[in-house]
Design a protein around this motif. Structure first.
Motif, PDB file in Angstrom:
ATOM      1  N   GLU A 197      -4.116  -6.573  10.817  1.00 10.29           N
ATOM      2  CA  GLU A 197      -3.416  -5.409  11.383  1.00 10.29           C
ATOM      3  C   GLU A 197      -2.462  -4.795  10.365  1.00 10.29           C
ATOM      4  N   LEU A 198      -1.711  -5.652   9.666  1.00  9.71           N
ATOM      5  CA  LEU A 198      -0.724  -5.155   8.733  1.00  9.71           C
ATOM      6  C   LEU A 198      -1.395  -4.536   7.503  1.00  9.71           C
ATOM      7  N   CYS A 199      -2.449  -5.157   7.000  1.00  7.61           N
ATOM      8  CA  CYS A 199      -3.181  -4.586   5.867  1.00  7.61           C
ATOM      9  C   CYS A 199      -3.734  -3.210   6.226  1.00  7.61           C
ATOM     10  N   ASP A 200      -4.266  -3.070   7.436  1.00  2.75           N
ATOM     11  CA  ASP A 200      -4.782  -1.773   7.877  1.00  2.75           C
ATOM     12  C   ASP A 200      -3.666  -0.732   7.930  1.00  2.75           C
ATOM     13  N   ALA A 201      -2.496  -1.144   8.426  1.00  2.00           N
ATOM     14  CA  ALA A 201      -1.370  -0.208   8.518  1.00  2.00           C
ATOM     15  C   ALA A 201      -0.914   0.236   7.129  1.00  2.00           C
ATOM     16  N   ILE A 202      -0.843  -0.697   6.179  1.00  2.00           N
ATOM     17  CA  ILE A 202      -0.414  -0.345   4.822  1.00  2.00           C
ATOM     18  C   ILE A 202      -1.445   0.565   4.158  1.00  2.00           C
ATOM     19  N   VAL A 219      -5.607 -10.946  -3.021  1.00  2.00           N
ATOM     20  CA  VAL A 219      -6.159 -10.153  -4.118  1.00  2.00           C
ATOM     21  C   VAL A 219      -7.079  -9.051  -3.598  1.00  2.00           C
ATOM     22  N   GLU A 220      -7.935  -9.375  -2.629  1.00  6.91           N
ATOM     23  CA  GLU A 220      -8.856  -8.368  -2.105  1.00  6.91           C
ATOM     24  C   GLU A 220      -8.099  -7.189  -1.507  1.00  6.91           C
ATOM     25  N   PHE A 221      -7.024  -7.482  -0.788  1.00  5.83           N
ATOM     26  CA  PHE A 221      -6.195  -6.426  -0.211  1.00  5.83           C
ATOM     27  C   PHE A 221      -5.596  -5.554  -1.311  1.00  5.83           C
ATOM     28  N   LEU A 222      -5.029  -6.167  -2.334  1.00  2.00           N
ATOM     29  CA  LEU A 222      -4.408  -5.402  -3.415  1.00  2.00           C
ATOM     30  C   LEU A 222      -5.415  -4.524  -4.144  1.00  2.00           C
ATOM     31  N   THR A 223      -6.541  -5.115  -4.524  1.00  2.00           N
ATOM     32  CA  THR A 223      -7.507  -4.352  -5.326  1.00  2.00           C
ATOM     33  C   THR A 223      -8.131  -3.206  -4.530  1.00  2.00           C
ATOM     34  N   SER A 224      -8.190  -3.340  -3.200  1.00  2.00           N
ATOM     35  CA  SER A 224      -8.724  -2.246  -2.383  1.00  2.00           C
ATOM     36  C   SER A 224      -7.701  -1.146  -2.153  1.00  2.00           C
ATOM     37  N   LEU A 225      -6.423  -1.444  -2.392  1.00  2.00           N
ATOM     38  CA  LEU A 225      -5.330  -0.531  -2.041  1.00  2.00           C
ATOM     39  C   LEU A 225      -4.815   0.278  -3.222  1.00  2.00           C
ATOM     40  N   VAL A 226      -4.705  -0.351  -4.395  1.00  2.00           N
ATOM     41  CA  VAL A 226      -3.889   0.216  -5.465  1.00  2.00           C
ATOM     42  C   VAL A 226      -4.725   0.996  -6.489  1.00  2.00           C
ATOM     43  N   ASP A 227      -3.999   1.869  -7.215  1.00  2.00           N
ATOM     44  CA  ASP A 227      -4.603   2.615  -8.314  1.00  2.00           C
ATOM     45  C   ASP A 227      -4.571   1.822  -9.618  1.00  2.00           C
ATOM     46  N   ARG A 228      -3.581   0.961  -9.732  1.00  2.00           N
ATOM     47  CA  ARG A 228      -3.476   0.089 -10.905  1.00  2.00           C
ATOM     48  C   ARG A 228      -2.914  -1.255 -10.469  1.00  2.00           C
ATOM     49  N   LEU A 229      -3.333  -2.305 -11.175  1.00  4.43           N
ATOM     50  CA  LEU A 229      -2.889  -3.657 -10.863  1.00  4.43           C
ATOM     51  C   LEU A 229      -2.273  -4.279 -12.106  1.00  4.43           C
ATOM     52  N   GLN A 239      -1.265  -8.295 -18.144  1.00  3.43           N
ATOM     53  CA  GLN A 239      -2.375  -7.350 -18.190  1.00  3.43           C
ATOM     54  C   GLN A 239      -2.147  -6.220 -17.204  1.00  3.43           C
ATOM     55  N   GLU A 240      -2.581  -5.020 -17.578  1.00  4.43           N
ATOM     56  CA  GLU A 240      -2.575  -3.856 -16.696  1.00  4.43           C
ATOM     57  C   GLU A 240      -4.021  -3.423 -16.500  1.00  4.43           C
ATOM     58  N   ILE A 241      -4.443  -3.296 -15.237  1.00  2.00           N
ATOM     59  CA  ILE A 241      -5.839  -3.000 -14.928  1.00  2.00           C
ATOM     60  C   ILE A 241      -5.906  -1.680 -14.175  1.00  2.00           C
ATOM     61  N   ASP A 242      -6.707  -0.752 -14.686  1.00  2.00           N
ATOM     62  CA  ASP A 242      -6.876   0.539 -14.045  1.00  2.00           C
ATOM     63  C   ASP A 242      -7.797   0.421 -12.828  1.00  2.00           C
ATOM     64  N   GLY A 243      -7.595   1.318 -11.855  1.00  2.00           N
ATOM     65  CA  GLY A 243      -8.384   1.275 -10.632  1.00  2.00           C
ATOM     66  C   GLY A 243      -9.877   1.411 -10.858  1.00  2.00           C
ATOM     67  N   ASN A 244     -10.277   2.119 -11.909  1.00  2.00           N
ATOM     68  CA  ASN A 244     -11.701   2.286 -12.201  1.00  2.00           C
ATOM     69  C   ASN A 244     -12.340   1.009 -12.730  1.00  2.00           C
ATOM     70  N   GLU A 245     -11.494   0.042 -13.112  1.00  2.00           N
ATOM     71  CA  GLU A 245     -12.008  -1.211 -13.672  1.00  2.00           C
ATOM     72  C   GLU A 245     -11.537  -2.408 -12.850  1.00  2.00           C
ATOM     73  N   MET A 246     -11.284  -2.179 -11.548  1.00  2.00           N
ATOM     74  CA  MET A 246     -10.678  -3.211 -10.718  1.00  2.00           C
ATOM     75  C   MET A 246     -11.604  -4.422 -10.604  1.00  2.00           C
ATOM     76  N   PRO A 247     -11.106  -5.609 -10.934  1.00  2.00           N
ATOM     77  CA  PRO A 247     -11.945  -6.810 -10.920  1.00  2.00           C
ATOM     78  C   PRO A 247     -12.094  -7.392  -9.523  1.00  2.00           C
ATOM     79  N   SER A 248     -13.039  -8.315  -9.391  1.00  2.00           N
ATOM     80  CA  SER A 248     -13.207  -9.055  -8.154  1.00  2.00           C
ATOM     81  C   SER A 248     -12.137 -10.141  -8.061  1.00  2.00           C
TER      82      SER A 248
END
Length: 261
Positions: A197-202, A219-229, A239-248
């Motif tokens: 519920e909270l992940c959906d709200a965020i 991790v799955e929540f973060l990588t599905s949400l953010v533009d950069r990690l 490390q800085e990871i761009d959204g276009n290269e988001m890892p599993s």
């Protein structure tokens, strides 16, 4: 590329004499969501408390919407443990001034007024908006995001579950009308149902283009949400990871802990 909203430049800090984080460079742009992931106990919360004006930075720069939030230069050694140097050598802007700027930090741990009701807490929360416009629209959004709160409207905070308190905490942050909302471990310790519920709200908050910094162990929540990690380990960004290269999830674990994790 959009303008920078928050910039941390070579930021270091901790609890004298213990250094907790050092040399942190991090940027959040207008309309962007940024994630911070790393092991517990490695300094993420201390970093966020420093940005929010709760702890003195030792060195580096905190710049929000073009304004510096800390004193220039490196902190000098504290020569006496019997003297409160904060009285005359404070290096941080006050937490109240940080809120006035629109940088809103929702701490982990659901730190709310236990004897107040949900309704009372949400009624006083907009005072932190300091004249920023949109309180009515944000109140409507909060009630849409967290319908469970309406069921608990008259309940005191101390009678809520951990997940319900977390919902109220995030609602309070939103009602401050943030220019940047920082969420520190928002799903920590929640049941699977409340975590979803909270992940959906965020995610819905993110869809409204509210700039976010989110720290979480999911991790799955973060990588599905953010533009950069940003990966954070032993007090530094590794490390800085761009959204276009988001890892599993598996790739993030390997980056953080190696092949044998």
């Amino acid at each position: 590329m959009s303008a920078s909203l928050l910039e941390l430049r070579n930021l270091s800090g901790g609890y004298p004499p213990v250094s907790v984080f050092r040399g942190v460079d991090l940027t959040v742009r207008e309309g962007e969501a940024v994630g911070l992931f790393g092991p517990n106990g490695h300094g993420k919360t201390t970093l966020l408390k420093t940005v929010a004006g709760l702890i003195d930075p030792w060195d580096g720069d905190i710049v929000f919407a073009g304004d510096r939030l800390n004193a220039e230069g490196r902190m000098r050694p504290r020569t006496s443990r019997h003297l409160n140097y904060d009285l005359f050598r404070k290096r941080r802007i006050s937490a109240e001034a940080v809120v006035r700027q629109g940088l809103i930090y929702v701490m982990q741990g659901n730190l709310l007024f236990p004897e107040m009701t949900v309704e009372e807490v949400l009624d006083i929360a907009p005072q932190a908006a300091r004249g920023r416009k949109g309180t009515k629209q944000m109140r409507d959004l909060v009630e849409e995001l967290f319908p469970r709160m309406r069921e608990r409207w008259r309940s005191k905070i101390r009678f809520l579950s951990g997940g319900e308190r977390q919902m109220v905490s995030i609602a309070v942050g939103l009602l401050a009308l943030p220019r940047l909302l920082i969420l520190d471990e928002p799903t920590l310790g929640l049941s699977p149902k409340l975590r979803i519920e909270l992940c959906d709200a965020i995610a819905k908050i993110r869809a409204r283009n509210v700039p976010l910094v989110v720290v979480d162990q999911n991790v799955e929540f973060l990588t599905s949400l953010v533009d950069r990690l940003y990966l954070f380990d032993h007090g530094t960004i590794t490390q800085e990871i761009d959204g276009n290269e988001m890892p599993s999830h598996e790739e993030v674990m390997t980056m953080m802990f190696g092949e044998a994790h």
